[in-house]
Design a protein around this motif. Structure first.
Motif, PDB file in Angstrom:
ATOM      1  N   GLU A  74       0.812  -1.212   0.000  1.00  0.00           N
ATOM      2  CA  GLU A  74       0.000   0.000   0.000  1.00  0.00           C
ATOM      3  C   GLU A  74       0.849   1.268   0.000  1.00  0.00           C
ATOM      4  N   SER A  75       2.171   1.129   0.178  1.00  0.00           N
ATOM      5  CA  SER A  75       3.054   2.291   0.256  1.00  0.00           C
ATOM      6  C   SER A  75       3.873   2.439  -1.021  1.00  0.00           C
ATOM      7  N   ALA A  76       4.312   3.660  -1.287  1.00  0.00           N
ATOM      8  CA  ALA A  76       5.169   3.913  -2.443  1.00  0.00           C
ATOM      9  C   ALA A  76       6.511   3.232  -2.255  1.00  0.00           C
ATOM     10  N   SER A  77       7.024   2.646  -3.331  1.00  0.00           N
ATOM     11  CA  SER A  77       8.333   1.997  -3.263  1.00  0.00           C
ATOM     12  C   SER A  77       9.432   3.019  -3.505  1.00  0.00           C
ATOM     13  N   PRO A  78      10.665   2.695  -3.109  1.00  0.00           N
ATOM     14  CA  PRO A  78      11.789   3.509  -3.575  1.00  0.00           C
ATOM     15  C   PRO A  78      11.998   3.276  -5.065  1.00  0.00           C
ATOM     16  N   PHE A  79      12.806   4.138  -5.691  1.00  0.00           N
ATOM     17  CA  PHE A  79      13.244   3.829  -7.041  1.00  0.00           C
ATOM     18  C   PHE A  79      14.081   2.558  -6.990  1.00  0.00           C
ATOM     19  N   TYR A  80      13.942   1.738  -8.027  1.00  0.00           N
ATOM     20  CA  TYR A  80      14.498   0.381  -7.990  1.00  0.00           C
ATOM     21  C   TYR A  80      15.013   0.016  -9.368  1.00  0.00           C
ATOM     22  N   ARG A  81      16.083  -0.771  -9.362  1.00  0.00           N
ATOM     23  CA  ARG A  81      16.667  -1.259 -10.614  1.00  0.00           C
ATOM     24  C   ARG A  81      17.165  -2.682 -10.370  1.00  0.00           C
ATOM     25  N   ASN A  82      16.703  -3.626 -11.161  1.00  0.00           N
ATOM     26  CA  ASN A  82      17.175  -5.010 -11.076  1.00  0.00           C
ATOM     27  C   ASN A  82      18.288  -5.177 -12.099  1.00  0.00           C
ATOM     28  N   ALA A  83      19.513  -5.352 -11.628  1.00  0.00           N
ATOM     29  CA  ALA A  83      20.665  -5.483 -12.521  1.00  0.00           C
ATOM     30  C   ALA A  83      21.013  -6.936 -12.802  1.00  0.00           C
ATOM     31  N   ILE A  84      20.145  -7.868 -12.379  1.00  0.00           N
ATOM     32  CA  ILE A  84      20.395  -9.297 -12.600  1.00  0.00           C
ATOM     33  C   ILE A  84      19.652  -9.801 -13.830  1.00  0.00           C
ATOM     34  N   GLY A  85      18.405  -9.400 -13.994  1.00  0.00           N
ATOM     35  CA  GLY A  85      17.616  -9.861 -15.132  1.00  0.00           C
ATOM     36  C   GLY A  85      16.325  -9.089 -15.251  1.00  0.00           C
ATOM     37  N   ASP A  86      15.543  -9.439 -16.262  1.00  0.00           N
ATOM     38  CA  ASP A  86      14.237  -8.810 -16.469  1.00  0.00           C
ATOM     39  C   ASP A  86      13.265  -9.238 -15.376  1.00  0.00           C
ATOM     40  N   GLU A  87      12.237  -8.415 -15.184  1.00  0.00           N
ATOM     41  CA  GLU A  87      11.172  -8.764 -14.256  1.00  0.00           C
ATOM     42  C   GLU A  87       9.833  -8.806 -14.992  1.00  0.00           C
ATOM     43  N   LEU A  88       8.999  -9.754 -14.576  1.00  0.00           N
ATOM     44  CA  LEU A  88       7.633  -9.877 -15.057  1.00  0.00           C
ATOM     45  C   LEU A  88       6.742  -9.862 -13.821  1.00  0.00           C
ATOM     46  N   VAL A  89       5.972  -8.796 -13.646  1.00  0.00           N
ATOM     47  CA  VAL A  89       5.146  -8.632 -12.453  1.00  0.00           C
ATOM     48  C   VAL A  89       3.683  -8.751 -12.857  1.00  0.00           C
ATOM     49  N   TYR A  90       3.001  -9.727 -12.265  1.00  0.00           N
ATOM     50  CA  TYR A  90       1.577  -9.930 -12.550  1.00  0.00           C
ATOM     51  C   TYR A  90       0.762  -9.278 -11.443  1.00  0.00           C
ATOM     52  N   ILE A  91      -0.190  -8.441 -11.828  1.00  0.00           N
ATOM     53  CA  ILE A  91      -1.030  -7.741 -10.864  1.00  0.00           C
ATOM     54  C   ILE A  91      -2.262  -8.600 -10.582  1.00  0.00           C
ATOM     55  N   GLU A  92      -2.280  -9.214  -9.409  1.00  0.00           N
ATOM     56  CA  GLU A  92      -3.414 -10.057  -9.039  1.00  0.00           C
ATOM     57  C   GLU A  92      -4.637  -9.210  -8.696  1.00  0.00           C
ATOM     58  N   ARG A  93      -4.439  -8.184  -7.896  1.00  0.00           N
ATOM     59  CA  ARG A  93      -5.522  -7.299  -7.471  1.00  0.00           C
ATOM     60  C   ARG A  93      -4.939  -5.898  -7.261  1.00  0.00           C
ATOM     61  N   GLY A  94      -5.833  -4.921  -7.145  1.00  0.00           N
ATOM     62  CA  GLY A  94      -5.412  -3.561  -6.888  1.00  0.00           C
ATOM     63  C   GLY A  94      -4.917  -2.861  -8.133  1.00  0.00           C
ATOM     64  N   SER A  95      -4.344  -1.693  -7.946  1.00  0.00           N
ATOM     65  CA  SER A  95      -3.851  -0.909  -9.075  1.00  0.00           C
ATOM     66  C   SER A  95      -2.713  -0.021  -8.597  1.00  0.00           C
ATOM     67  N   ALA A  96      -1.953   0.505  -9.554  1.00  0.00           N
ATOM     68  CA  ALA A  96      -0.792   1.324  -9.220  1.00  0.00           C
ATOM     69  C   ALA A  96      -0.386   2.158 -10.418  1.00  0.00           C
ATOM     70  N   GLN A  97       0.395   3.181 -10.142  1.00  0.00           N
ATOM     71  CA  GLN A  97       1.152   3.865 -11.184  1.00  0.00           C
ATOM     72  C   GLN A  97       2.582   3.370 -11.099  1.00  0.00           C
ATOM     73  N   VAL A  98       3.165   3.046 -12.252  1.00  0.00           N
ATOM     74  CA  VAL A  98       4.561   2.644 -12.314  1.00  0.00           C
ATOM     75  C   VAL A  98       5.313   3.714 -13.083  1.00  0.00           C
TER      76      VAL A  98
END
Length: 414
Positions: free
Chosen positions: A112-136
């Protein structure tokens, strides 16, 4: 997804001068895969993207993996991991590791809280939104994402998650995200693409179904003046469980300082409801449901669909042995016909490891006879190396799924 896109202000020719209205040069950054030999994009920054003023250790969420030994099929009740929802939790630092190996790690978070800025330097990410909504927010621009969206984020893309408050969206739920982190690049299946990268006619989705960023944010939208500082949490190879470590970079400016970009590498969104299921007279195997792939990993989804129409068809899957892979199924919506009687419901994950012959629960075959339609939504990950258990899996294992095929000792519904 290699089709060329251009957004914002870019010069007519690459690697040439590009200046703002005051005559100051923008700083060109090539973001490219496989050492200048694969897809890339050029981003134009107001500030030097390499400029950092500090670096400190980030203690990433627990990445410890425990072997699945003795080898067991498991039922993981993910919703038990966040019984109070996600107050004070963000979609990056709040992730709980469920399963993983050297090719992929699967996590779950309710935020429910805003995340910090983030960077994954290992590989790609695939994020599935089960419920709720967000701005990315990303360096390529922003997305609005919600229920059923797959968010594909290429390696090293700086971004942050801003969940919408529960009640402001149709779900009236906090953001629930199922995070698949690869050690490679995530793409559409090769079998769906021409040799030039276009999605072919038999593909269950096409480029029209993809949502791209809305374009670079304006300076006035982010307050990108010289006095701003932003921190970026970077996940990378290093000391720690699984060879994974974290570093926090401090940049003496706002990192969303891109004024334009072009190329074939960028984040995008695909909604599961836009997947057109492939059906047949008899049961179709999982490759008919494939939606993404990466090194040693495939991702499939099961969506509401008409089912097998041979007069003697058995609509639920036949029993099968995963000779070369582990199978992970995340049950998202509907009523999964093959799993009735096992206690599995919405928010559950099943793990069927290689070496275990699995299939419908007792009675499911008979109940499915004559069915014309399955109302079910699920996300499946198949791996070609054994999966081990993260701390999240150890915390939400129901402990009894292995008995669910035992016809004389059935497992009651919870």
């Amino acid at each position: 997804m290699a089709h060329y896109t251009s957004m914002g202000a870019v010069p007519p020719k690459r690697h040439t001068q590009h200046r703002d209205s005051a005559g100051n040069l923008y700083y060109e950054e090539l973001m490219g895969e496989e050492g200048f030999s694969s897809d890339s994009s050029l981003l134009y920054h107001r500030r030097i993207p390499s400029e950092i003023s500090a670096a400190e250790v980030w203690q990433v969420p627990d990445q410890t993996l425990t072997p699945n030994h003795p080898l067991k099929p498991l039922h993981l009740k993910l919703r038990d991991l966040f019984p109070d929802g996600g107050p004070g939790v963000d979609a990056v630092t709040g992730r709980r590791l469920i399963l993983g190996n050297s090719d992929v790690r699967i996590s779950y978070v309710v935020a429910e809280s805003a995340s910090p800025f983030y960077r994954n330097a290992i590989g790609d990410e695939l994020v599935y939104i089960e419920r709720g909504s967000a701005q990315v927010d990303t360096v390529f621009g922003a997305f609005e994402v919600g229920r059923g969206d797959y968010v594909v984020i290429p390696r090293a893309t700086t971004h942050r998650w801003l969940p919408k408050p529960p009640g402001d969206d149709a779900d009236h739920e906090p953001l629930r995200a199922y995070c698949i982190e690869a050690a490679s690049h995530i793409t559409s299946p090769k079998s769906y693409r021409s040799r030039f990268g276009q999605l072919l006619e038999h593909s269950p989705y096409c480029e029209r179904d993809l949502r791209l960023p809305e374009g670079p944010l304006l300076a006035e939208d982010i307050g990108a003046d010289a006095g701003d500082e932003t921190q970026v949490y970077v996940k990378h190879r290093g000391p720690g469980p699984g060879g994974i470590a974290g570093t926090i970079y401090t940049h003496p400016f706002h990192v969303l300082d891109v004024v334009g970009w072009d190329g074939c590498l960028y984040p995008y969104v695909f909604n599961i409801s836009d997947f057109e299921p492939i059906t047949g007279r008899v049961h179709q195997p999982p490759p008919a449901h494939q939606v993404f792939e990466c090194w040693n990993v495939v991702v499939c989804n099961f969506v509401p669909r008409k089912v097998d129409y041979h007069p003697l068809a058995i609509p639920v899957p036949y029993y099968h042995s995963n000779v070369d892979s582990d199978e992970v199924m995340f049950y998202v919506d509907g009523d999964y016909e093959a799993r009735k009687g096992s206690g599995i419901g919405i928010g559950s994950v099943s793990l069927h490891p290689g070496g275990h012959a699995h299939g419908p629960q007792p009675g499911a075959m008979e109940r499915s006879l004559g069915a014309e339609y399955f109302d079910e939504t699920a996300v499946m990950v198949d791996t070609f190396k054994p999966l081990e258990l993260g701390e999240g899996a150890l915390a939400c294992d129901d402990g009894r799924y292995l008995l669910s095929w035992h016809t004389t000792n059935s497992v009651p519904e919870p």
